[in-house]
Enzyme design. Structure first.
Site, PDB file in Angstrom:
ATOM      1  CE  LYS A  48      -1.329   0.187   4.904  1.00 34.53           C
ATOM      2  NZ  LYS A  48      -2.367   0.210   5.832  1.00 34.53           N
ATOM      3  NE  ARG A  57      10.856   1.996   6.022  1.00 36.93           N
ATOM      4  CZ  ARG A  57      11.125   3.196   6.163  1.00 36.93           C
ATOM      5  NH1 ARG A  57      12.316   3.576   6.218  1.00 36.93           N
ATOM      6  NH2 ARG A  57      10.218   4.436   6.114  1.00 36.93           N
ATOM      7  CD  GLU A 126      16.471  -8.876  21.218  1.00 35.72           C
ATOM      8  OE1 GLU A 126      15.926  -7.489  21.274  1.00 35.72           O
ATOM      9  OE2 GLU A 126      16.201  -9.456  20.330  1.00 35.72           O
ATOM     10  CG  ASP A 223      -5.150  -2.319   5.926  1.00 34.05           C
ATOM     11  OD1 ASP A 223      -5.790  -1.696   6.835  1.00 34.05           O
ATOM     12  OD2 ASP A 223      -4.557  -1.718   5.083  1.00 34.05           O
ATOM     13  CG  HIS A 244       9.333  -3.291  23.356  1.00 26.99           C
ATOM     14  ND1 HIS A 244      10.469  -2.688  24.066  1.00 26.99           N
ATOM     15  CD2 HIS A 244      10.195  -4.190  22.473  1.00 26.99           C
ATOM     16  CE1 HIS A 244      11.562  -3.147  23.799  1.00 26.99           C
ATOM     17  NE2 HIS A 244      11.493  -4.072  22.829  1.00 26.99           N
ATOM     18  NE  ARG A 290      10.543  -7.709  23.608  1.00 26.99           N
ATOM     19  CZ  ARG A 290      10.705  -7.739  22.193  1.00 26.99           C
ATOM     20  NH1 ARG A 290       9.614  -7.755  21.100  1.00 26.99           N
ATOM     21  NH2 ARG A 290      11.777  -7.435  21.547  1.00 26.99           N
ATOM     22  CG  HIS A 351       6.736  -4.211  19.931  1.00 28.55           C
ATOM     23  ND1 HIS A 351       7.550  -3.058  19.027  1.00 28.55           N
ATOM     24  CD2 HIS A 351       7.723  -5.364  19.930  1.00 28.55           C
ATOM     25  CE1 HIS A 351       8.629  -3.543  18.765  1.00 28.55           C
ATOM     26  NE2 HIS A 351       8.851  -5.013  19.016  1.00 28.55           N
ATOM     27  NE  ARG A 386       7.402 -10.176  19.024  1.00 31.10           N
ATOM     28  CZ  ARG A 386       8.639  -9.396  18.420  1.00 31.10           C
ATOM     29  NH1 ARG A 386       9.201  -9.752  17.491  1.00 31.10           N
ATOM     30  NH2 ARG A 386       8.564  -8.138  19.026  1.00 31.10           N
TER      31      ARG A 386
HETATM   32  C1  LIG Z   1      10.175  -0.588  16.187  1.00 29.51           C
HETATM   33  C2  LIG Z   1      10.250  -1.944  15.954  1.00 29.51           C
HETATM   34  C3  LIG Z   1      11.175  -3.082  16.107  1.00 29.51           C
HETATM   35  C4  LIG Z   1      11.180  -4.180  15.817  1.00 29.51           C
HETATM   36  N1  LIG Z   1      12.372  -4.979  16.251  1.00 29.51           N
HETATM   37  C5  LIG Z   1      12.206  -6.533  16.083  1.00 29.51           C
HETATM   38  C6  LIG Z   1      13.347  -7.305  15.978  1.00 29.51           C
HETATM   39  O1  LIG Z   1      14.501  -6.623  16.377  1.00 29.51           O
HETATM   40  N2  LIG Z   1      13.365  -8.453  15.552  1.00 29.51           N
HETATM   41  C7  LIG Z   1      12.020  -9.216  15.324  1.00 29.51           C
HETATM   42  O2  LIG Z   1      12.077 -10.247  15.044  1.00 29.51           O
HETATM   43  N3  LIG Z   1      11.275  -8.526  15.097  1.00 29.51           N
HETATM   44  C8  LIG Z   1      10.872  -7.011  15.356  1.00 29.51           C
HETATM   45  N4  LIG Z   1      10.013  -6.065  15.447  1.00 29.51           N
HETATM   46  C9  LIG Z   1       8.818  -6.895  14.997  1.00 29.51           C
HETATM   47  C10 LIG Z   1       8.815  -7.214  13.391  1.00 29.51           C
HETATM   48  O3  LIG Z   1       9.352  -6.245  12.741  1.00 29.51           O
HETATM   49  C11 LIG Z   1       7.704  -7.335  12.599  1.00 29.51           C
HETATM   50  O4  LIG Z   1       6.951  -8.246  13.183  1.00 29.51           O
HETATM   51  C12 LIG Z   1       7.904  -8.158  11.227  1.00 29.51           C
HETATM   52  O5  LIG Z   1       8.821  -7.234  10.415  1.00 29.51           O
HETATM   53  C13 LIG Z   1       6.539  -8.098  10.483  1.00 29.51           C
HETATM   54  O6  LIG Z   1       6.729  -8.283   9.277  1.00 29.51           O
HETATM   55  P1  LIG Z   1       5.645  -8.472   8.028  1.00 29.51           P
HETATM   56  O7  LIG Z   1       6.366  -8.719   6.861  1.00 29.51           O
HETATM   57  O8  LIG Z   1       4.670  -9.613   8.449  1.00 29.51           O
HETATM   58  O9  LIG Z   1       4.757  -7.176   8.217  1.00 29.51           O
HETATM   59  P2  LIG Z   1       5.441  -5.789   7.935  1.00 29.51           P
HETATM   60  O10 LIG Z   1       6.793  -5.525   7.796  1.00 29.51           O
HETATM   61  O11 LIG Z   1       4.646  -4.617   8.833  1.00 29.51           O
HETATM   62  O12 LIG Z   1       4.823  -5.408   6.391  1.00 29.51           O
HETATM   63  C14 LIG Z   1       3.529  -5.273   6.078  1.00 29.51           C
HETATM   64  C15 LIG Z   1       3.481  -4.816   4.528  1.00 29.51           C
HETATM   65  O13 LIG Z   1       2.152  -5.034   4.076  1.00 29.51           O
HETATM   66  C16 LIG Z   1       1.580  -3.601   3.586  1.00 29.51           C
HETATM   67  N5  LIG Z   1       0.168  -3.574   3.818  1.00 29.51           N
HETATM   68  C17 LIG Z   1      -0.524  -3.355   4.645  1.00 29.51           C
HETATM   69  N6  LIG Z   1      -1.775  -3.252   4.623  1.00 29.51           N
HETATM   70  C18 LIG Z   1      -1.836  -3.533   3.064  1.00 29.51           C
HETATM   71  C19 LIG Z   1      -3.005  -3.242   2.112  1.00 29.51           C
HETATM   72  N7  LIG Z   1      -4.258  -3.178   2.706  1.00 29.51           N
HETATM   73  N8  LIG Z   1      -2.649  -3.106   1.022  1.00 29.51           N
HETATM   74  C20 LIG Z   1      -1.479  -3.577   0.558  1.00 29.51           C
HETATM   75  N9  LIG Z   1      -0.488  -3.565   1.478  1.00 29.51           N
HETATM   76  C21 LIG Z   1      -0.649  -3.637   2.545  1.00 29.51           C
HETATM   77  C22 LIG Z   1       2.573  -2.716   4.339  1.00 29.51           C
HETATM   78  O14 LIG Z   1       2.582  -1.378   3.578  1.00 29.51           O
HETATM   79  C23 LIG Z   1       3.744  -3.487   4.260  1.00 29.51           C
HETATM   80  O15 LIG Z   1       4.562  -3.370   3.298  1.00 29.51           O
HETATM   81  C24 LIG Z   1       9.997  -5.047  15.478  1.00 29.51           C
HETATM   82  C25 LIG Z   1       9.061  -4.099  15.209  1.00 29.51           C
HETATM   83  C26 LIG Z   1       8.774  -2.766  15.342  1.00 29.51           C
HETATM   84  C27 LIG Z   1       7.700  -1.913  15.063  1.00 29.51           C
END
Ligand SMILES: Cc1cc2nc3c(=O)[nH]c(=O)nc-3n(C[C@H](O)[C@H](O)[C@H](O)COP(=O)(O)OP(=O)(O)OC[C@H]3O[C@@H](n4cnc5c(N)ncnc54)[C@H](O)[C@@H]3O)c2cc1C
Length: 567
Positions: A48, A57, A126, A223, A244, A290, A351, A386
């Site tokens: 999106k 990221r 951690e 979503d 967190h 946590r 978190h 988690r």
């Molecule tokens: C600040 C922070 C630090 C973290 N640190 C760690 C860590 O050190 N180690 C660890 O294991 N985890 C960590 N986590 C958790 C981890 O980052 C996430 O759980 C993980 O990255 C989720 O990955 P994902 O691909 O499932 O979702 P995301 O990375 O959230 O990606 C979701 C994607 O879906 C897209 N999207 C959403 N809704 C729609 C829609 N309606 N239509 C089209 N596209 C859509 C978004 O734009 C995005 O590209 C951290 C999280 C945060 C916020």
């Protein structure tokens, strides 16, 4: 809330295209899935925002995997199971920990550059881990490096078409199967698109935006999870939201995270008087799981009547802090805090969503044709809480499994490398009358009333369904959500991304509060002031589905005994 005409888009002659696999989301889970699928399958990756926009990221601490000689899958399994407070699926955890090292090696082969010490992968520790097993990159910029490596590889994959600024509005089902989705692309050639797919993979992340104070970016609005619920798929474990303990105490959205790895390197939580917050609370002190640390902090804050505590990293050598946490140090300094000298003000923030779309070990949801992976999925690896750094790992491991399972499941016409049927994506412009309607729909965004509903929902969830819950609070949250849903309905604008996001958050909020109210015990991340202890009879997972009339049906599933899975 979703315009009816959109859902009937195919019947109204919208241009349609076909792909073998539609992947929604470009975080670690979506990018990995797209990349791992066989190159002969045409894949559409819809996301999106921009390709690199994701929660992924922002990840700091790293990826947990069994890479050290003194570690073993059994130890990682045991730590994950302990953190999960009795609700992890033991077999899913076994898969996670035994396939983790290979997933890290795959990332390295794609060019992800992890920090080294003495020529070997540097490993940190951690909360909840009994070993140093967490690989990291750029000190505390692991997610950015993972996203960079995966996005680069996906960009050069010839079978993957990338559709940025393309929003999943809803899933399309036919005969009880997911057969595609209605997508909405922004921009000049934008508008609604109907995409038919042999398989749809939801990799759309979590829903941290349900809460006023969160580490999750603005796009984490659940979503895909809400769309799966509307389409008839089963969701599980939604009541478990991880807070967190140490987000920088700033009035910002999202709140910058102070990685747990800083406590792993020796930083200590202190209260305003300088007393150690976790002393005597848990044998692992500052490195307790946590939920334990968050509750310990909440109790101390309530006792002292304060809204934050401090993380004291002044005992960690300054050079070590600079090397390991450049991003965190920069964020603290931007806020006027010098971590090598000052205590860092911190407080808990939403978190991670442990629940999501219920899947099997190959990412299949209960709805044929629909898969889920990453934070949008509920594979059972996290249970009630988690374990730190297990989520990037989950995205990597289960994406590879989905990619292995899908080829056998998509219709035969894709197996011999077909060209996509229909028009290529992006599709041709819609007809003029359609475009007029589209622009009215798109104009629904930016409405202050919609922003108002989102803000109120987030405050309501934080106050009534956050770190500490009770029957009365959850009932107030449920009633508030009904009221806010009515208010959203009354906003006359037809739709738009902002409106759909709020509608999705409201639907997840309603299911979450329902399951949290049912669970009359405290377990993992779910704490009830009126039921402060775990209850053995509640060693069950809760599931929820949506009835055709819009109501919710709930149920429970047994958690297999750990011994069976370990053999
Ligand atoms: C600040 C922070 C630090 C973290 N640190 C760690 C860590 O050190 N180690 C660890 O294991 N985890 C960590 N986590 C958790 C981890 O980052 C996430 O759980 C993980 O990255 C989720 O990955 P994902 O691909 O499932 O979702 P995301 O990375 O959230 O990606 C979701 C994607 O879906 C897209 N999207 C959403 N809704 C729609 C829609 N309606 N239509 C089209 N596209 C859509 C978004 O734009 C995005 O590209 C951290 C999280 C945060 C916020």
């Amino acid at each position: 809330m979703i315009p009816r005409w959109l859902l009937e888009a195919d019947r109204r002659g919208l241009p349609a295209t076909e792909v073998a696999v539609l992947v929604v989301g470009s975080g670690v889970a979506g990018l990995s899935t797209a990349l791992e699928l066989p190159p002969e399958l045409p894949v559409l990756l819809a996301t999106k925002a921009r390709l690199a926009s994701s929660a992924t990221r922002y990840a700091q601490g790293g990826i947990a995997a069994v890479l050290a000689a003194d570690d073993s899958p059994g130890d990682h399994w045991a730590d994950t199971m302990t953190a999960g407070a009795g609700l992890c699926d033991p077999e899913a955890v076994r898969v996670l920990v035994s396939e983790g090292a290979a997933a890290v090696r795959r990332l390295q082969r794609l060019g992800a550059s992890f920090d080294l010490e003495g020529g070997r992968l540097a490993l940190t520790i951690e909360g909840g881990h009994s070993r140093r097993r967490i690989v990291h990159a750029g000190g505390d910029a692991t997610g950015a490096e993972v996203e960079r490596a995966l996005a680069g590889a996906v960009r050069s994959a010839p079978n993957v078409t990338i559709a940025e600024r393309t929003f999943l509005v809803d899933l399309v089902t036919e005969g009880g199967e997911a057969t595609g989705a209605v997508l909405w692309s922004a921009g000049d050639a934008g508008g609604p698109r109907l995409v038919r797919a042999g398989a749809v993979v939801l990799a759309s992340g979590g829903a941290g935006q349900l809460y006023a104070s969160t580490t999750n970016p603005a796009l984490s609005t659940g979503d895909g999870i809400a769309a799966a619920l509307r389409a008839g798929a089963t969701l599980a474990d939604l009541e478990f939201v991880q807070f967190h303990p140490t987000a920088l105490h700033l009035d910002s959205d999202p709140r910058p995270l102070i990685s747990e790895a800083m406590r792993g390197e020796g930083a200590v939580l202190r209260d305003q008087r300088g007393a150690e917050v976790m002393a005597g609370v848990h044998p692992r002190g500052d490195l307790a799981p946590r939920d334990v640390v968050t509750r310990g902090m909440a109790a101390r804050m309530a006792e002292l009547g304060v809204d934050h505590l401090f993380l004291d990293a002044t005992g960690v050598p300054a050079a070590r802090l600079e090397l390991r946490f450049p991003t965190i140090l920069a964020r603290c300094r931007a806020a006027g805090v010098e971590p090598t000298r000052d205590w860092i003000p911190v407080s808990p923030a939403a978190h991670y969503l442990m629940g999501g779309v219920l899947t099997d070990l190959d990412g299949r949801s209960s709805l044929p044709g629909l898969y889920a992976v990453g934070e949008a999925a509920c594979t059972g690896v996290h249970g009630a809480n988690r374990l730190a750094s297990n989520s990037l790992l989950e995205g990597l491991v289960f994406a590879a499994r989905i990619a292995r399972a899908i080829p056998a499941a998509v219709p035969g016409r894709w197996s011999d490398a077909g060209t996509p049927a229909g028009e290529p994506f992006p599709l041709a412009q819609a007809a003029p009358d359609q475009r007029a309607r589209d622009s009215r729909v798109a104009a629904g965004g930016g409405d202050r009333r919609i922003d108002g509903v989102r803000g109120q929902l987030r405050r309501l969830m934080t106050g009534r369904a956050g770190v500490l819950r009770s029957h009365d609070g959850l009932a107030a949250a449920a009633a508030g959500i009904i009221g806010l849903s009515g208010r959203l309905e009354s906003v006359t604008a037809a739709g738009g991304r902002e409106r759909w996001e709020v509608a999705n958050l409201l639907q997840i909020g309603a299911a979450l509060t329902r399951l949290a109210a049912n669970r009359e015990e405290s377990r993992g991340a779910h704490s009830r002031s009126d039921h402060p202890e775990p209850v053995e009879a509640w060693r069950l997972r809760q599931v929820v589905t949506r009835r055709p009339d819009g109501g919710l049906d709930q149920g429970t599933i047994e958690v297999p005994a750990p011994e069976e899975a370990r053999r």
